[in-house]
Design an enzyme around this catalytic site. Structure first.
Site, mmCIF file in Angstrom:
data_model
loop_
_atom_site.group_PDB
_atom_site.id
_atom_site.type_symbol
_atom_site.label_atom_id
_atom_site.label_comp_id
_atom_site.label_asym_id
_atom_site.label_seq_id
_atom_site.Cartn_x
_atom_site.Cartn_y
_atom_site.Cartn_z
ATOM 1 N N ASP A 45 56.100 30.116 -94.254
ATOM 2 C CA ASP A 45 55.297 29.637 -93.124
ATOM 3 C C ASP A 45 54.687 30.794 -92.346
ATOM 4 O OD1 ASP A 45 57.576 26.872 -92.377
ATOM 5 O OD2 ASP A 45 55.971 27.068 -93.862
ATOM 6 N N SER A 90 45.290 4.076 -122.542
ATOM 7 C CA SER A 90 46.650 3.615 -122.282
ATOM 8 C C SER A 90 47.451 3.726 -123.576
ATOM 9 C CB SER A 90 46.630 2.172 -121.782
ATOM 10 O OG SER A 90 45.955 1.351 -122.706
ATOM 11 N N LEU A 91 48.764 3.530 -123.483
ATOM 12 C CA LEU A 91 49.635 3.608 -124.650
ATOM 13 C C LEU A 91 50.207 2.239 -124.973
ATOM 14 C CD1 LEU A 91 51.718 6.844 -123.881
ATOM 15 C CD2 LEU A 91 49.629 6.647 -125.229
ATOM 16 N N GLU A 130 58.597 13.106 -124.386
ATOM 17 C CA GLU A 130 58.468 13.457 -122.976
ATOM 18 C C GLU A 130 58.927 12.282 -122.126
ATOM 19 O OE1 GLU A 130 54.143 14.335 -124.356
ATOM 20 O OE2 GLU A 130 54.308 14.930 -122.256
ATOM 21 N N LYS A 132 58.251 9.390 -119.231
ATOM 22 C CA LYS A 132 57.143 8.560 -118.741
ATOM 23 C C LYS A 132 57.306 8.420 -117.233
ATOM 24 C CE LYS A 132 54.652 4.250 -119.429
ATOM 25 N NZ LYS A 132 54.503 3.998 -117.986
ATOM 26 N N GLU A 190 50.245 13.581 -114.414
ATOM 27 C CA GLU A 190 50.704 12.535 -113.493
ATOM 28 C C GLU A 190 50.986 13.126 -112.117
ATOM 29 O OE1 GLU A 190 52.210 8.273 -113.965
ATOM 30 O OE2 GLU A 190 51.167 9.663 -115.289
ATOM 31 N N LYS A 307 54.963 11.104 -129.097
ATOM 32 C CA LYS A 307 53.667 11.434 -129.687
ATOM 33 C C LYS A 307 53.889 12.189 -130.993
ATOM 34 C CE LYS A 307 51.596 12.002 -125.095
ATOM 35 N NZ LYS A 307 51.064 12.968 -124.113
ATOM 36 N N CYS A 425 47.033 -30.721 -105.392
ATOM 37 C CA CYS A 425 46.817 -29.283 -105.239
ATOM 38 C C CYS A 425 46.966 -28.881 -103.773
ATOM 39 C CB CYS A 425 45.422 -28.907 -105.747
ATOM 40 S SG CYS A 425 44.961 -27.196 -105.419
#
Length: 691
Positions: A45, A90-91, A130, A132, A190, A307, A425
């Site tokens: 700082d 996307s996966l 890895e 997620k 990410e 992957k 409804c």
């Protein structure tokens, strides 16, 4: 990363500022990337404040990559769209060990990996594994080593520019390090918030009397999408790199694991919880190892990612739809908790589906406080015997959508009440119906029901319906929310002065929509029927109805038996059409659309009664040149006899009519054993003499 050179004195502001920048960036790298802080917070700082003072006194010394530039800039008016040069795909997801085994087999088959006599792969595929992360996908662009842009994933093709906000994230380097710095690099990764930082943020929120965040992901998302980057700068966001988009100026690493290793040399933060394994057994070992340590990790994850490690094998496997064949996201089982079900309400979806929703005593599950959960449909409520007042098990399916799994029967109170599906409804009062073979109950209000209004208007305006150019979802949202449009008929009452008052709607846009509405008044009966959005009635059925009845009134008044006479209309479709026109609200809207010539179409006589001869319902293919008939004339004769004329031969083909120079269609017919006729044979069949 080595310490900065000898510390310059305060009497050399340019050198002192450069030294301070280097020292602060080195400290950031040690703290955020290496997780080995070596500079006390107070000292950090102090150095930061000194650099701020020097730059304030010497503005010419401020550089874009200075740590002081991470504190945020001017408030933005909105986020600018960014088209990704390489889509952020996307996966595909896996939820079980079997899913992982199946994924490994697909990959091995796709790469033609050798197998033994038992079918076991003898050269297992190499994978990079890895974590997620439960955060937000981001793309960072660097040009000649300098950070220039950041964008969100968005829909995978187009995201939003969040450069100024990302600039405030201290773990993201503003300048890349190392000798192999590319001319251009898109880093995929990410943005997330560590649990400790999330706890501290919520403490600050409480102390300030502000609303707390439900979980770290929500906190990260809310922080990143601030229009004021100063707010983002005050939030403790972190980043991990895990993928790549564009790369120019250096050779692409030949494996995914070497890509991540290279990222580390550039000063990018890469998560250490990663491994290279072989085959499904290696994948599952990594998954279960991480799962056992999941709760002790300093951040939230919702699974692991596999992957194919070799880049050339990734290229061979390619992509399917919007996901790579070479990768899989293996999700953890959903987390569960107990709570009390205090009420069951129903929600009306955009297509009229009536869904029971559980109202719950607040419970923290899967990283979020849950107060509502889906019960799917009436049958599920009955099957699970879930009652109001029960203690229930709540699960966040996929860690996202809360659902009630079951009731805890030994805790059921004496006054627990069964759920009763309403007959009207709750949004419009129309009758609720449920067809015998369907699990979903639906509102019959159709065009009249407010809950279905936006979807009905959007469908009405589609290109294949009334083709109202310029009437998009955002415009429809404004028109409905400002109560300017309640039914499709109201669209034709919109005036220029009303439209120009809409948000981001210029005079030219208003006039274009007025012109488009005027053009839409002149349509066809088939388009109009399709535009009404009758359930189960697509373009083809709409055309069949128009052709069979010739005009709208006979369709509206038709009995179910009369509707069943229409080509390809079965009991479910006939019931849906009949119920739609039996609803008074829908008839009112249709009359409003027709009133005063608002929407018109040419009408004709009903089609002749469908033939009942030997060709009725048969599929015929024409090929070659017939002696006396054109292809179109033969087609008309066959269709008039009730046949369907197709363009290609398949197992469903009943006859092939072949003329001179018949080609592959004739060969295919002979291969499949389909009867082949010449023109004379076709005439005999039309006359009913051939069988």
């Amino acid at each position: 990363m080595a310490r900065s050179p000898v510390e310059p004195s305060a009497g050399q502001p340019a050198k002192r500022a450069a030294w301070l920048r280097a020292e602060l960036e080195r400290a950031n790298y040690a703290y955020y990337v290496l997780d080995q802080p070596d500079l006390p917070d107070a000292e950090y700082d102090r150095l930061f404040a000194e650099l701020q003072q020097i730059e304030a006194e010497h503005p010419d010394l401020v550089t874009p990559d200075s740590p002081t530039q991470r504190v945020g800039g001017e408030v933005a008016s909105g986020f600018t769209p960014v088209v990704h040069d390489t889509p952020m795909l996307s996966l595909n997801n896996g939820f079980s060990d079997d899913d992982v085994v199946a994924f490994d087999k697909r990959v091995a088959d796709g790469l033609d990996k050798p197998t033994d006599l038992a079918g076991t792969v003898t050269e297992p595929v190499e994978y990079a594994c890895e974590l997620k992360f439960d955060g937000l996908a981001i793309s960072l662009r660097y040009e000649n080593g300098r950070f220039v842009q950041a964008s969100t994933r968005g829909d995978g093709t187009t995201g939003e520019d969040v450069t100024e906000n990302i600039r405030t994230v201290r773990s993201i380097p503003l300048t890349l390090k190392g000798k192999r710095v590319p001319r251009m690099l898109d880093v995929r990764g990410e943005v997330l918030m560590f649990r400790r930082d999330f706890a501290r943020l919520n403490e600050r929120q409480r102390a300030a009397g502000q609303r707390e965040f439900a979980n770290p992901r929500n906190a990260a998302a809310g922080s990143l999408r601030q229009l004021d980057s100063k707010i983002t700068a005050s939030r403790p966001l972190s980043f991990f790199a895990y993928g790549i988009g564009v790369l120019d100026g250096v050779e692409m690493p030949d494996t995914h694991s070497s890509l991540l290793d290279w990222y580390e040399t550039l000063g990018l933060p890469v998560n250490r919880e990663r491994a290279v394994v072989r085959g499904a057994a290696g994948l599952l070992e990594f998954f279960h190892s991480v799962g056992a340590r999941r709760e002790s990790l300093p951040y939230d994850i919702d699974g692991v990612v596999y992957k194919v490690n070799r880049r050339d094998e990734q290229d061979r496997l390619g992509f399917v739809s919007r996901a790579p064949r070479f990768a899989l996201a293996h999700k953890f089982p959903a987390q569960e908790a107990l709570t009390k079900l205090v009420a069951i309400d129903v929600q009306v979806g955009r297509t009229g589906a009536i869904t029971p929703v559980a109202r719950l005593e607040p419970v923290f599950v899967g990283g979020a406080t849950v107060t509502n959960a889906t019960l799917h449909n009436e049958d599920e409520v009955r099957r699970k015997d879930i009652r109001i007042g029960d203690t229930v098990i709540v699960r966040r399916a996929g860690d996202v959508i809360p659902e009630v799994v079951s009731a805890v029967f030994d805790r059921r109170p004496a006054d627990a009440r069964e759920f009763v599906m309403p007959t009207e409804c709750p949004e419009c009062g129309s009758r609720v119906e449920r067809l015998p073979d369907e699990a979903i109950a639906r509102c019959t209000g159709g065009l009249f029901c407010p809950a279905q209004r936006k979807q009905a208007l959007w469908h009405f305006a589609q290109r294949r319906a009334l083709d109202i150019d310029g009437l998009g979802e955002k415009i429809i949202d404004q028109l409905v929310e400002q109560n300017l449009v309640r039914t499709p008929a109201d669209l034709f009452n919109l005036g220029f002065s009303t439209l120009v008052e809409l948000d981001r709607f210029a005079e030219k846009s208003a006039q274009n929509l007025i012109d488009s509405l005027e053009k839409a008044k002149h349509t066809t009966l088939a388009r109009f029927i399709y535009a009404l959005g009758i359930r189960h009635v697509g373009e083809s059925t709409a055309k069949d109805l128009a052709k069979h009845f010739g005009s709208l009134d006979p369709i509206m008044d038709a009995s179910i038996d009369e509707l069943l006479e229409v080509n390809d209309v079965g009991p479910i479709v006939a019931e849906s059409i009949h119920q739609f026109f039996a609803e008074a609200h829908n008839r009112t809207v249709i009359e409003q659309l027709r009133a005063k010539g608002k929407v018109t179409w040419p009408e004709g006589p009903p089609a002749p009664r469908a033939p009942q001869g030997v060709l009725a319902g048969k599929t015929v293919v024409l090929t070659g040149t017939l002696p006396t008939l054109t292809r179109e004339a033969a087609k008309e004769m066959l269709e008039a006899a009730g046949a369907k004329v197709a363009g290609s031969v398949s197992k469903k083909t009943d006859y092939v009519v072949a003329g001179a120079d018949a080609g592959s269609k004739l060969a295919k017919a002979e291969e499949l054993g389909i009867p082949v006729l010449d023109e004379a044979g076709m005439h005999k069949l039309l006359e009913g003499h051939a069988r």
